[in-house]
Design a protein around this motif. Structure first.
Motif, short mmCIF file in Angstrom:
data_model
loop_
_atom_site.label_atom_id
_atom_site.label_comp_id
_atom_site.label_asym_id
_atom_site.label_seq_id
_atom_site.Cartn_x
_atom_site.Cartn_y
_atom_site.Cartn_z
N SER A 1 -49.09 -35.14 -1.86
CA SER A 1 -48.64 -35.13 -0.46
C SER A 1 -49.82 -35.29 0.49
CB SER A 1 -47.89 -33.83 -0.15
OG SER A 1 -46.74 -33.74 -0.97
N ASP B 1 -44.99 -28.18 1.63
CA ASP B 1 -43.95 -27.60 0.77
C ASP B 1 -43.94 -28.39 -0.53
OD1 ASP B 1 -41.59 -27.02 -0.57
OD2 ASP B 1 -40.45 -26.77 1.29
N PRO B 2 -44.24 -27.72 -1.67
CA PRO B 2 -44.35 -28.47 -2.93
C PRO B 2 -43.04 -29.06 -3.42
CG PRO B 2 -44.57 -26.11 -3.33
CD PRO B 2 -44.50 -26.29 -1.84
N ASP C 1 -43.34 -40.06 -2.02
CA ASP C 1 -44.18 -38.92 -2.44
C ASP C 1 -43.27 -37.98 -3.24
OD1 ASP C 1 -45.89 -36.72 -2.61
OD2 ASP C 1 -45.36 -36.02 -0.59
N THR C 2 -43.41 -38.02 -4.56
CA THR C 2 -42.47 -37.27 -5.41
C THR C 2 -42.85 -35.80 -5.51
OG1 THR C 2 -43.65 -37.62 -7.49
CG2 THR C 2 -42.08 -39.33 -6.81
MG MG Z 1 -46.17 -32.61 -2.66
#
Ligand code: MG
Ligand code: GDP
Length: 176
Positions: A21, A37-38, A61-62
């Motif tokens: 990210s 936020d993951p 962005d996974t």
């Molecule tokens: Mg991420």
């Protein structure tokens, strides 16, 4: 043809916490944000010039949670180029890339896909757990896939990895 705007789907993959990210945000928005936020998976657009051609990159962005393997299949199928990201501070994150690449090749039913291996967090030299040689070895075993070390934090090599991937996709298109 020359002058038209090409659209390319790029997928950013790798273990949780490697900096996917942060890398994406640095590339798309030129910002360093310490914490994301993951669990959030989102896509972003950016227009770049590559060798005099305008390319629209659609970047996913996974967040890679195992429950969503069906989703994963879909984006692996639609993705035209993949950034496989590990952290230079964690050897296990490098090991995870092999499975990801196998999945991509299986789902796309091909033996060649545009990929860049990205060793992120290069600013954390004191915490290095993965030598450059180790990653170069992996890259050679995959047929000389381009490899870069990056720092999302310092914005080092960030544009380069996306540009390299974009060039590979353009070349791949020319062959198809
Ligand atoms: Mg991420
Ligand atoms: P993701 O789960 O792969 O999306 O990882 P994030 O982008 O959310 O980053 C995970 C953590 O690593 C955060 O605490 C970031 O601040 C940190 N981080 C990401 N990139 C870098 C980097 O290049 N250098 C350093 N020192 N930390 C980073």
């Amino acid at each position: 043809s020359r002058g038209t705007r090409r659209e390319y789907n790029i997928v950013v993959l790798g273990a949780g916490g490697v900096g996917k990210s942060c890398l994406t945000a640095q590339f798309v928005q030129n910002v360093w944000i310490e914490s994301y936020d993951p669990t959030i998976e989102d896509s972003y657009r950016k227009v770049i010039e590559v060798d005099g051609r305008s390319c629209v990159l659609e970047i996913l962005d996974t967040a890679g949670t195992e429950q969503f393997t069906a989703m994963r299949e879909i984006y692996m199928k639609t993705g035209q180029g993949f950034l496989l990201v590990y952290s230079i501070t964690s050897l296990s994150t490098l090991h995870e890339l092999t499975d990801l690449r196998d999945q991509i090749l299986r789902i796309k039913e091909t033996d060649h896909v545009p990929i860049v291996i990205v060793g992120n967090k290069s600013d954390l030299e004191e915490d290095r757990a993965v030598s450059r040689n180790r990653a170069i070895h992996l890259s050679q075993s995959w047929g000389r896939v381009p490899f870069y070390e990056t720092s999302a934090r310092k914005r080092q090599n960030v544009d380069e990895v996306f540009m390299d991937l974009c060039r590979q996709i353009m070349r791949n298109e020319a062959v198809l």
